[in-house]
Design a protein around this motif. Structure first.
Motif, PDB file in Angstrom:
ATOM      1  N   UNK A   1       0.445  -0.658   0.019  1.00 18.08           N
ATOM      2  CA  UNK A   1       0.468   0.077  -0.574  1.00 18.08           C
ATOM      3  C   UNK A   1       0.837   1.139   0.074  1.00 18.08           C
ATOM      4  N   UNK A   2       2.018   1.052   1.027  1.00 23.36           N
ATOM      5  CA  UNK A   2       3.110   2.437   0.758  1.00 23.36           C
ATOM      6  C   UNK A   2       4.038   2.762  -0.099  1.00 23.36           C
ATOM      7  N   UNK A   3       4.691   1.644  -0.207  1.00 23.25           N
ATOM      8  CA  UNK A   3       5.968   1.356  -1.224  1.00 23.25           C
ATOM      9  C   UNK A   3       5.320   1.146  -2.257  1.00 23.25           C
ATOM     10  N   UNK A   4       4.771  -0.026  -2.745  1.00 23.26           N
ATOM     11  CA  UNK A   4       4.399   0.089  -3.967  1.00 23.26           C
ATOM     12  C   UNK A   4       3.195   0.603  -4.714  1.00 23.26           C
ATOM     13  N   UNK A   5       2.428   1.791  -4.006  1.00 22.16           N
ATOM     14  CA  UNK A   5       1.054   2.260  -4.069  1.00 22.16           C
ATOM     15  C   UNK A   5       0.031   1.188  -4.889  1.00 22.16           C
ATOM     16  N   UNK A   6      -0.192   0.026  -3.914  1.00 19.76           N
ATOM     17  CA  UNK A   6      -0.815  -1.072  -4.601  1.00 19.76           C
ATOM     18  C   UNK A   6      -2.294  -1.010  -4.256  1.00 19.76           C
ATOM     19  N   UNK A   7      -3.519  -0.677  -5.448  1.00 26.05           N
ATOM     20  CA  UNK A   7      -4.745  -0.104  -4.343  1.00 26.05           C
ATOM     21  C   UNK A   7      -5.250  -1.300  -3.557  1.00 26.05           C
ATOM     22  N   UNK A   8      -5.637  -1.855  -1.823  1.00 22.81           N
ATOM     23  CA  UNK A   8      -5.873  -2.647  -1.896  1.00 22.81           C
ATOM     24  C   UNK A   8      -7.276  -1.966  -0.552  1.00 22.81           C
ATOM     25  N   UNK A   9      -8.388  -3.686  -0.106  1.00 21.77           N
ATOM     26  CA  UNK A   9      -9.291  -2.903   0.221  1.00 21.77           C
ATOM     27  C   UNK A   9      -9.332  -2.306   2.107  1.00 21.77           C
ATOM     28  N   UNK A  10      -9.302  -1.569   1.995  1.00 24.63           N
ATOM     29  CA  UNK A  10      -9.319  -0.311   3.709  1.00 24.63           C
ATOM     30  C   UNK A  10     -10.405  -0.389   3.874  1.00 24.63           C
ATOM     31  N   UNK A  11     -10.975   0.277   4.856  1.00 22.86           N
ATOM     32  CA  UNK A  11     -12.175  -0.186   5.813  1.00 22.86           C
ATOM     33  C   UNK A  11     -11.815   2.053   6.164  1.00 22.86           C
ATOM     34  N   UNK A  12     -12.660   2.238   6.884  1.00 22.95           N
ATOM     35  CA  UNK A  12     -13.057   3.874   6.936  1.00 22.95           C
ATOM     36  C   UNK A  12     -11.686   4.256   7.993  1.00 22.95           C
ATOM     37  N   UNK A  13     -10.369   4.099   8.615  1.00 22.73           N
ATOM     38  CA  UNK A  13      -9.648   4.296   9.166  1.00 22.73           C
ATOM     39  C   UNK A  13      -8.192   4.783   8.355  1.00 22.73           C
ATOM     40  N   UNK A  14      -8.622   3.586   7.107  1.00 28.45           N
ATOM     41  CA  UNK A  14      -7.755   3.956   6.641  1.00 28.45           C
ATOM     42  C   UNK A  14      -6.510   2.252   5.949  1.00 28.45           C
ATOM     43  N   UNK A  15      -6.787   1.805   7.220  1.00 29.34           N
ATOM     44  CA  UNK A  15      -6.248   0.101   6.752  1.00 29.34           C
ATOM     45  C   UNK A  15      -7.043  -0.728   6.857  1.00 29.34           C
TER      46      UNK A  15
END
Length: 158
Positions: free
Chosen positions: A144-158
């Motif tokens: 998510x952070x290193x490669x900017x791959x869109x992964x499913x996140x919840x309301x808090x962003x993780x």
């Protein structure tokens, strides 16, 4: 009384899987002809799948012959039982749970649950939870952070 599955358990598992693998590889080879082998830039999109399929057909035939004449594995011996069967079942349940909840809970919670279910068999519950959280944080950070791959996140962003 003789059980009805005794004959099935004695079948050659390697031969069956070799035949199935070879048939799938032949299907893959036939499908590879739908793509051009060459294009204006050189090799086309059909080059790689065609050669992979050819090699897979050869490997499938070789494995089938080997399993017929040399390495015979009975179908009954190929399936797990007892603790091993429970491990397979819990892995399938963990993966299904991940698939079902990841879009609602986000990647981190779903992944932590998946890994916790897998780790709880080998570690005390607190170590399994700790390892699951650490592994999830590392994977989340890399993708998510290193490669900017869109992964499913919840309301808090993780």
């Amino acid at each position: 009384m003789k059980r009805s599955f005794d004959g099935v358990k004695k079948l050659n598992a390697g031969m069956i899987m070799g035949i199935l693998f070879t048939l799938y590889s032949v299907y893959y080879l036939i499908e590879s002809f739908k793509y051009p082998y060459y294009n204006q830039y050189g090799v086309g999109p059909g080059f790689f799948p065609r050669w992979v399929a050819i090699l897979a057909v050869i490997a499938g035939i070789a494995y089938t012959l080997l399993s017929i004449f040399k390495d015979k594995i009975a179908l009954g011996d190929a399936f797990p039982g007892g603790k091993e069967l429970f491990n397979v079942f819990s892995t399938v349940v963990a993966i299904l749970a991940f698939i079902l909840i990841v879009h609602y809970t986000g990647f981190c919670i779903a992944s932590t649950l998946l890994l916790f279910i897998l780790f709880i068999r080998s570690y005390p519950w607190w170590k399994a939870l700790l390892y699951a959280v650490i592994a999830t944080a590392i994977v989340f950070g890399i993708f998510k952070i290193g490669f900017s791959v869109p992964v499913p996140v919840n309301g808090w962003g993780f």
